[in-house]
Design a protein around this motif. Structure first.
Motif, short mmCIF file in Angstrom:
data_model
loop_
_atom_site.label_atom_id
_atom_site.label_comp_id
_atom_site.label_asym_id
_atom_site.label_seq_id
_atom_site.Cartn_x
_atom_site.Cartn_y
_atom_site.Cartn_z
N VAL A 191 -15.74 -6.89 0.24
CA VAL A 191 -16.88 -5.97 0.18
C VAL A 191 -16.50 -4.80 -0.72
N ALA A 192 -17.28 -4.60 -1.77
CA ALA A 192 -17.00 -3.54 -2.75
C ALA A 192 -17.48 -2.19 -2.25
N HIS A 193 -16.69 -1.16 -2.52
CA HIS A 193 -17.01 0.26 -2.24
C HIS A 193 -18.01 0.44 -1.08
N PRO A 194 -17.61 0.10 0.13
CA PRO A 194 -18.54 0.21 1.27
C PRO A 194 -19.00 1.64 1.53
N GLY A 195 -18.20 2.62 1.12
CA GLY A 195 -18.62 4.00 1.31
C GLY A 195 -19.76 4.40 0.40
N GLN A 196 -19.78 3.86 -0.80
CA GLN A 196 -20.84 4.20 -1.76
C GLN A 196 -22.20 3.70 -1.28
N LEU A 197 -22.23 2.49 -0.72
CA LEU A 197 -23.50 1.87 -0.34
C LEU A 197 -23.69 1.78 1.18
N LEU A 206 -19.83 -10.24 8.23
CA LEU A 206 -19.30 -11.03 7.13
C LEU A 206 -17.94 -11.64 7.47
N VAL A 207 -17.20 -10.99 8.36
CA VAL A 207 -15.92 -11.55 8.81
C VAL A 207 -16.12 -12.94 9.38
N ALA A 208 -17.21 -13.13 10.09
CA ALA A 208 -17.51 -14.43 10.69
C ALA A 208 -17.70 -15.52 9.64
N LEU A 209 -18.02 -15.10 8.39
CA LEU A 209 -18.22 -16.07 7.31
C LEU A 209 -16.96 -16.26 6.47
N GLY A 210 -15.89 -15.52 6.81
CA GLY A 210 -14.65 -15.68 6.07
C GLY A 210 -14.31 -14.54 5.15
N LEU A 211 -14.86 -13.34 5.39
CA LEU A 211 -14.52 -12.18 4.56
C LEU A 211 -13.01 -12.01 4.51
N ASP A 212 -12.49 -11.78 3.30
CA ASP A 212 -11.05 -11.66 3.10
C ASP A 212 -10.56 -10.24 2.98
N GLY A 213 -11.37 -9.36 2.38
CA GLY A 213 -10.87 -8.03 2.10
C GLY A 213 -11.96 -6.98 2.06
N ILE A 214 -11.52 -5.73 1.90
CA ILE A 214 -12.43 -4.60 1.83
C ILE A 214 -11.87 -3.59 0.83
N ASP A 215 -12.76 -2.96 0.08
CA ASP A 215 -12.38 -2.06 -1.01
C ASP A 215 -12.00 -0.68 -0.47
N LEU A 216 -10.83 -0.20 -0.83
CA LEU A 216 -10.34 1.09 -0.36
C LEU A 216 -10.50 2.18 -1.42
N ILE A 217 -9.92 1.96 -2.60
CA ILE A 217 -9.88 2.98 -3.65
C ILE A 217 -11.09 2.85 -4.57
N HIS A 218 -11.89 3.91 -4.63
CA HIS A 218 -13.08 3.94 -5.49
C HIS A 218 -13.44 5.40 -5.75
N PRO A 219 -13.97 5.73 -6.93
CA PRO A 219 -14.31 7.12 -7.23
C PRO A 219 -15.27 7.77 -6.22
N ASP A 220 -16.11 6.98 -5.56
CA ASP A 220 -17.06 7.54 -4.60
C ASP A 220 -16.53 7.58 -3.17
N HIS A 221 -15.30 7.16 -2.95
CA HIS A 221 -14.71 7.18 -1.61
C HIS A 221 -13.94 8.47 -1.38
N ASP A 222 -14.17 9.07 -0.21
CA ASP A 222 -13.39 10.25 0.17
C ASP A 222 -12.42 9.87 1.29
N GLU A 223 -11.73 10.85 1.84
CA GLU A 223 -10.73 10.57 2.87
C GLU A 223 -11.34 9.94 4.11
N MET A 224 -12.57 10.31 4.43
CA MET A 224 -13.24 9.70 5.58
C MET A 224 -13.47 8.21 5.33
N MET A 240 -6.76 -4.93 1.45
CA MET A 240 -7.49 -3.83 0.82
C MET A 240 -7.29 -3.85 -0.70
N THR A 241 -8.35 -3.52 -1.41
CA THR A 241 -8.33 -3.52 -2.87
C THR A 241 -8.72 -2.13 -3.39
N GLY A 242 -8.79 -2.00 -4.70
CA GLY A 242 -9.21 -0.73 -5.26
C GLY A 242 -9.25 -0.75 -6.77
#
Length: 274
Positions: A191-197, A206-224, A240-242
């Motif tokens: 899942v790309a930049h979940p904080g942005q959207l 989505l985990v139930a369908l086989g989700l592998d990862g989640i996006d951590l580092i992105h310009p729109d992501h803050d510490e929260m 985690m990706t970025g």
């Protein structure tokens, strides 16, 4: 090891060629990159060759413009380790690209009819790599102002903002179908930049369908956002990706050194093109 797993090229809605991206990646001392152009795979063959030329480890990818119909909001899905001829992904995304181009042409013509100084031929010249007209191409043909300027922001609001002249959007693909298509083609789903959207509520489903990862580092992501992503990654055993979400001159000003990761997940390392 240093990676940017979220780059875009002239094949979709960015301004840099594949070779320019590779040169920039070398200047940034990156070792691994992924170019994830929107809803297409046609960038992959050239990306593989250019990455080899510049001695970069390349992970093929795509960013699918999907939609969470349950919550009525967009969600972007990365597919990593895919092929240029991924039949399930192309079966889902090719019609989307046809809708996008037809919509872009409609937008351009309506903007011209409204009296804005837009030359359609110029806009299309920026889209020649893929033949898909994005709104970034239209904006570039109207103004050479940088996206961070007041001039650009005001024009974008007039045209594409809520209630703008051509603010209507296209129909995107269902997020669940996007995940299924990527998995069917042997790719890894992130899942790309979940904080942005605001895609956090969708993760468990989505985990139930086989989700592998989640996006951590992105310009729109803050510490929260970082805290939320890390908690979800631990809870559901996701890697985690970025990356920078770099679009060349279409990008907002940023310190590119900030938006990379220093450890590529093993699952992605196994997808590096040999």
């Amino acid at each position: 090891m240093k990676a940017d797993l979220h780059l875009h090229s002239i094949y979709s809605d960015a301004a840099d060629t594949i070779e320019q991206l590779c040169r920039l990646s070398v200047e940034r001392n990156l070792t691994h990159i992924s170019i994830v152009d929107h809803d297409m795979t046609m960038h992959i063959p050239e990306s593989i060759e250019m990455a080899k030329k510049y001695n970069l480890q390349f992970i093929s990818g795509i960013e699918i413009s999907a939609f969470d119909f349950k919550r009525n909001r967009p969600v972007h899905i990365f597919g990593y380790g895919i092929e240029a001829k991924s039949e399930h992904i192309l079966g889902l995304c090719n019609p989307l690209q046809e809708r996008r181009h037809a919509h872009g042409m409609w937008q351009a013509k309506k903007i011209i009819e409204a009296g804005y100084s837009l030359h359609l031929e110029e806009a299309l010249s920026y889209a020649k790599a893929s033949g898909i007209l994005f709104k970034q191409h239209i904006m570039r043909a109207i103004t050479k102002a940088h996206p961070d300027t007041a001039e650009y922001k005001q024009l974008y609001k007039e045209l594409f903002g809520n209630g703008g002249l051509v603010s209507e959007d296209i129909e995107y693909v269902d997020a669940f179908e996007a995940v299924k298509a990527i998995k069917a083609d042997g790719g890894l789903v992130v899942v790309a930049h979940p904080g942005q959207l605001d895609s956090y509520e969708l993760i468990e489903e989505l985990v139930a369908l086989g989700l592998d990862g989640i996006d951590l580092i992105h310009p729109d992501h803050d510490e929260m956002d970082h805290a939320k992503v890390r908690a979800l990654a631990e809870k559901y055993n996701l890697f985690m990706t970025g990356g920078s979400d770099y679009h060349g001159v279409y990008s907002h000003a940023m310190d590119l050194k900030t938006y990379c990761i220093n450890e590529v997940p093993q699952q992605l390392l196994e997808k590096v093109v040999k």
